[in-house]
Design a protein around this motif. Structure first.
Motif, PDB file in Angstrom:
ATOM      1  N   SER A  60      -4.660   2.708   4.528  1.00 42.84           N
ATOM      2  CA  SER A  60      -4.840   2.088   3.223  1.00 42.84           C
ATOM      3  C   SER A  60      -4.878   0.559   3.353  1.00 42.84           C
ATOM      4  CB  SER A  60      -3.686   2.524   2.314  1.00 42.84           C
ATOM      5  OG  SER A  60      -3.843   1.991   1.041  1.00 42.84           O
ATOM      6  N   CYS A  63      -0.191   7.880 -15.969  1.00 41.99           N
ATOM      7  CA  CYS A  63      -0.092   7.082 -14.745  1.00 41.99           C
ATOM      8  C   CYS A  63      -0.827   7.709 -13.552  1.00 41.99           C
ATOM      9  CB  CYS A  63       1.377   6.861 -14.379  1.00 41.99           C
ATOM     10  SG  CYS A  63       2.329   6.166 -15.722  1.00 41.99           S
ATOM     11  N   SER A  64      -1.540   8.789 -13.795  1.00 43.99           N
ATOM     12  CA  SER A  64      -2.196   9.476 -12.668  1.00 43.99           C
ATOM     13  C   SER A  64      -3.297   8.606 -12.070  1.00 43.99           C
ATOM     14  CB  SER A  64      -2.800  10.789 -13.156  1.00 43.99           C
ATOM     15  OG  SER A  64      -3.864  10.499 -14.045  1.00 43.99           O
ATOM     16  N   ARG A  95       0.806  -1.238   0.000  1.00 40.01           N
ATOM     17  CA  ARG A  95       0.000   0.000   0.000  1.00 40.01           C
ATOM     18  C   ARG A  95       0.837   1.285   0.000  1.00 40.01           C
ATOM     19  NH1 ARG A  95      -4.270  -1.564  -2.149  1.00 40.01           N
ATOM     20  NH2 ARG A  95      -5.488   0.183  -1.347  1.00 40.01           N
ATOM     21  N   CYS A  96       2.046   1.199  -0.520  1.00 42.48           N
ATOM     22  CA  CYS A  96       2.897   2.396  -0.572  1.00 42.48           C
ATOM     23  C   CYS A  96       2.940   3.032  -1.956  1.00 42.48           C
ATOM     24  CB  CYS A  96       4.319   2.039  -0.133  1.00 42.48           C
ATOM     25  SG  CYS A  96       4.439   1.774   1.637  1.00 42.48           S
ATOM     26  N   ARG A 141       6.095   5.322   2.155  1.00 37.78           N
ATOM     27  CA  ARG A 141       4.962   6.224   2.374  1.00 37.78           C
ATOM     28  C   ARG A 141       4.773   6.432   3.865  1.00 37.78           C
ATOM     29  NH1 ARG A 141      -1.228   4.844   0.225  1.00 37.78           N
ATOM     30  NH2 ARG A 141      -1.930   7.008   0.265  1.00 37.78           N
ATOM     31  N   THR A 192       2.842   0.850  -5.131  1.00 38.27           N
ATOM     32  CA  THR A 192       3.421  -0.056  -6.143  1.00 38.27           C
ATOM     33  C   THR A 192       2.689   0.051  -7.483  1.00 38.27           C
ATOM     34  OG1 THR A 192       3.532  -1.553  -4.261  1.00 38.27           O
ATOM     35  CG2 THR A 192       4.364  -2.387  -6.340  1.00 38.27           C
ATOM     36  N   THR A 193       1.369   0.136  -7.436  1.00 38.65           N
ATOM     37  CA  THR A 193       0.582   0.202  -8.680  1.00 38.65           C
ATOM     38  C   THR A 193       1.003   1.420  -9.495  1.00 38.65           C
ATOM     39  OG1 THR A 193      -1.257  -0.804  -7.472  1.00 38.65           O
ATOM     40  CG2 THR A 193      -1.790   0.299  -9.567  1.00 38.65           C
ATOM     41  N   TYR A 227      -7.013  -1.865  -5.823  1.00 35.23           N
ATOM     42  CA  TYR A 227      -5.715  -1.186  -5.795  1.00 35.23           C
ATOM     43  C   TYR A 227      -5.870   0.324  -5.906  1.00 35.23           C
ATOM     44  CZ  TYR A 227      -3.578  -5.735  -5.918  1.00 35.23           C
ATOM     45  OH  TYR A 227      -3.194  -7.010  -5.576  1.00 35.23           O
ATOM     46  N   PHE A 228      -7.125   0.769  -6.023  1.00 40.95           N
ATOM     47  CA  PHE A 228      -7.385   2.217  -6.119  1.00 40.95           C
ATOM     48  C   PHE A 228      -8.420   2.597  -5.074  1.00 40.95           C
ATOM     49  CE2 PHE A 228      -6.290   0.462 -10.211  1.00 40.95           C
ATOM     50  CZ  PHE A 228      -5.182   1.225 -10.548  1.00 40.95           C
ATOM     51  N   ARG A 229      -8.059   3.515  -4.216  1.00 44.48           N
ATOM     52  CA  ARG A 229      -9.037   3.956  -3.205  1.00 44.48           C
ATOM     53  C   ARG A 229      -9.135   5.463  -3.297  1.00 44.48           C
ATOM     54  NH1 ARG A 229      -9.290   5.326   2.366  1.00 44.48           N
ATOM     55  NH2 ARG A 229      -7.042   5.647   2.227  1.00 44.48           N
ATOM     56  N   LYS A 230      -8.250   6.196  -2.606  1.00 43.92           N
ATOM     57  CA  LYS A 230      -8.305   7.664  -2.670  1.00 43.92           C
ATOM     58  C   LYS A 230      -7.093   8.247  -3.377  1.00 43.92           C
ATOM     59  CE  LYS A 230     -11.075   9.024   1.300  1.00 43.92           C
ATOM     60  NZ  LYS A 230     -11.039   9.746   2.576  1.00 43.92           N
ATOM     61  N   GLY A 231      -5.932   7.626  -3.138  1.00 47.58           N
ATOM     62  CA  GLY A 231      -4.702   8.120  -3.761  1.00 47.58           C
ATOM     63  C   GLY A 231      -4.318   9.507  -3.276  1.00 47.58           C
ATOM     64  N   LYS A 243       3.746  12.671  -5.302  1.00 51.14           N
ATOM     65  CA  LYS A 243       2.466  13.395  -5.353  1.00 51.14           C
ATOM     66  C   LYS A 243       2.713  14.892  -5.551  1.00 51.14           C
ATOM     67  CE  LYS A 243      -1.708  11.884  -4.646  1.00 51.14           C
ATOM     68  NZ  LYS A 243      -2.577  11.778  -5.793  1.00 51.14           N
ATOM     69  N   LEU A 296      -5.681   5.985 -14.141  1.00 56.77           N
ATOM     70  CA  LEU A 296      -5.629   4.539 -13.871  1.00 56.77           C
ATOM     71  C   LEU A 296      -6.908   4.029 -13.196  1.00 56.77           C
ATOM     72  CD1 LEU A 296      -1.960   3.901 -12.629  1.00 56.77           C
ATOM     73  CD2 LEU A 296      -2.874   3.762 -14.940  1.00 56.77           C
TER      74      LEU A 296
HETATM   75  P1  A3P Z   1      -5.025   4.679  -0.701  1.00 56.66           P
HETATM   76  O1  A3P Z   1      -5.639   3.444  -0.138  1.00 56.66           O
HETATM   77  O2  A3P Z   1      -4.481   5.589   0.357  1.00 56.66           O
HETATM   78  O3  A3P Z   1      -5.910   5.402  -1.642  1.00 56.66           O
HETATM   79  P2  A3P Z   1      -0.218  -0.294  -3.747  1.00 56.66           P
HETATM   80  O4  A3P Z   1      -0.355  -0.075  -5.192  1.00 56.66           O
HETATM   81  O5  A3P Z   1       1.209  -0.363  -3.297  1.00 56.66           O
HETATM   82  O6  A3P Z   1      -1.050  -1.440  -3.275  1.00 56.66           O
HETATM   83  O7  A3P Z   1      -0.769   1.014  -3.027  1.00 56.66           O
HETATM   84  C1  A3P Z   1      -2.143   1.318  -3.073  1.00 56.66           C
HETATM   85  C2  A3P Z   1      -2.301   2.768  -2.696  1.00 56.66           C
HETATM   86  O8  A3P Z   1      -1.820   3.595  -3.774  1.00 56.66           O
HETATM   87  C3  A3P Z   1      -3.765   3.143  -2.506  1.00 56.66           C
HETATM   88  O9  A3P Z   1      -3.751   4.220  -1.570  1.00 56.66           O
HETATM   89  C4  A3P Z   1      -4.146   3.606  -3.905  1.00 56.66           C
HETATM   90  O10 A3P Z   1      -5.294   4.397  -3.960  1.00 56.66           O
HETATM   91  C5  A3P Z   1      -2.892   4.402  -4.272  1.00 56.66           C
HETATM   92  N1  A3P Z   1      -2.718   4.561  -5.720  1.00 56.66           N
HETATM   93  C6  A3P Z   1      -2.962   3.668  -6.710  1.00 56.66           C
HETATM   94  N2  A3P Z   1      -2.666   4.197  -7.907  1.00 56.66           N
HETATM   95  C7  A3P Z   1      -2.238   5.457  -7.681  1.00 56.66           C
HETATM   96  C8  A3P Z   1      -1.798   6.522  -8.531  1.00 56.66           C
HETATM   97  N3  A3P Z   1      -1.754   6.383  -9.847  1.00 56.66           N
HETATM   98  N4  A3P Z   1      -1.426   7.682  -7.948  1.00 56.66           N
HETATM   99  C9  A3P Z   1      -1.454   7.831  -6.606  1.00 56.66           C
HETATM  100  N5  A3P Z   1      -1.867   6.870  -5.753  1.00 56.66           N
HETATM  101  C10 A3P Z   1      -2.255   5.693  -6.276  1.00 56.66           C
END
Ligand code: A3P
Length: 278
Positions: free
Chosen positions: A115, A212-213, A20-21, A107, A23-24, A242-246, A177, A217
């Motif tokens: 997260s 990649c924003s 959750r740092c 992070r 990676t995506t 893998y997407f929540r708030k970012g 960010k 994504l």
């Molecule tokens: P949040 O839960 O705080 O929104 P990982 O990819 O390592 O599993 O990390 C997931 C975290 O990265 C989630 O954080 C996710 O929303 C955020 N994330 C995914 N894609 C992103 C992007 N393109 N830009 C910024 N944050 C992103």
């Protein structure tokens, strides 16, 4: 297992992070950077597949599919994502004498906790009792996490990056960010593929940042269709998880002052003398 079944190449680049740092996000940034001469941004594979399908996870491939012959067919540089701790890799990969590289993204642990808790709640089997936030908080603070204690994970990579900056690039989610173009240029240079003045003038850096924003994504059709990522536990995690708030600082909506103080003081004590601040 990695010692027996994975044969690193000197050109390999490993994207490493505690879960959750970001990676995506980094998967997308690194793939788009490494392959920028191959695709048009208007019709980029990331639009069709998302970042997971084009950037293999070393953890699940190694644990589920060894020996992994498909690795031999990957284009150079081979890009792999992993949550493994630095100390779990063989010396043949981590020694400054070996040429493969590591990109680490860390992070704020408070945002990682939030997260991670949301993520775990979503992917947890319905047959199990839901995990309360207080329980998740205690486990995290006590270092009980899937890939080991958060602070040790970060510190190992931090120290390696200090010892061999040409081998380990240490990035922070919050910096990317705040200044995505600056951090992306740093990343490209580290990968051995710096942007040329012409590319910079032509807006390539901004194109990659946009591609990649989070906004792009998280809204891809492929991420809404229900496909997913197979983790090393055989569990398939839907892309949408893998997407929540970012965002940076969501912890403020969850942690009491006492909780914030406890996490910050663990961070301070653990990182004391290392030169690392978050
Ligand atoms: P949040 O839960 O705080 O929104 P990982 O990819 O390592 O599993 O990390 C997931 C975290 O990265 C989630 O954080 C996710 O929303 C955020 N994330 C995914 N894609 C992103 C992007 N393109 N830009 C910024 N944050 C992103």
């Amino acid at each position: 297992m990695i010692h027996d079944y994975f044969h690193p190449l000197s050109t390999d680049i490993f994207l490493t992070a505690f879960m959750r740092c970001g990676t995506t996000w980094l998967r997308a940034l690194m793939f788009a950077t490494a392959n920028r001469h191959l695709y048009k941004f208007s019709d980029h594979p990331i639009h069709h597949t998302g970042p997971h399908a084009i950037f293999p996870s070393l953890d699940s491939k190694i644990l589920l599919e060894y020996p992994v012959s498909t690795f031999d067919r990957l284009p150079s540089p081979r890009l792999f994502a992993t949550h493994f701790a630095h100390s779990l890799f063989p010396i043949s990969m981590t020694s400054p004498l070996s040429a493969c590289k590591f990109v680490y993204v860390c992070r704020d642990p408070k945002d990682v906790l939030i997260s991670k808790w949301h993520f775990m709640c979503k992917i947890r089997s319905e047959e199990l009792t839901p995990i309360s936030f207080n329980e998740a908080y205690e486990l995290f603070c006590n270092g009980v996490s899937e890939f080991g204690p958060y602070w040790d994970h970060v510190l190992e990579y931090w120290k390696a990056s200090q010892e061999s900056p040409e081998k380990v690039l240490f990035l922070k989610y919050e910096d990317i960010k705040r200044e995505p173009s600056v951090e992306l240029k740093k990343l490209a240079a580290f990968m051995g593929m710096p942007f040329t003045a012409e590319e910079e003038k032509g807006g390539v850096v901004e194109e990659i940042v946009k591609l990649c924003s989070f906004e792009n994504l998280s809204n891809l059709e492929v991420h809404k269709e229900g496909g997913g990522v197979q983790t090393f536990t055989q569990l398939v995690v839907e892309y949408k998880n893998y997407f929540r708030k970012g965002t940076v600082g969501d912890w403020k909506n969850y942690l009491t002052e006492e909780m914030r103080e406890r996490i910050d003081s663990i961070t301070e004590a653990k990182f004391k003398g290392s030169g690392l601040t978050l």
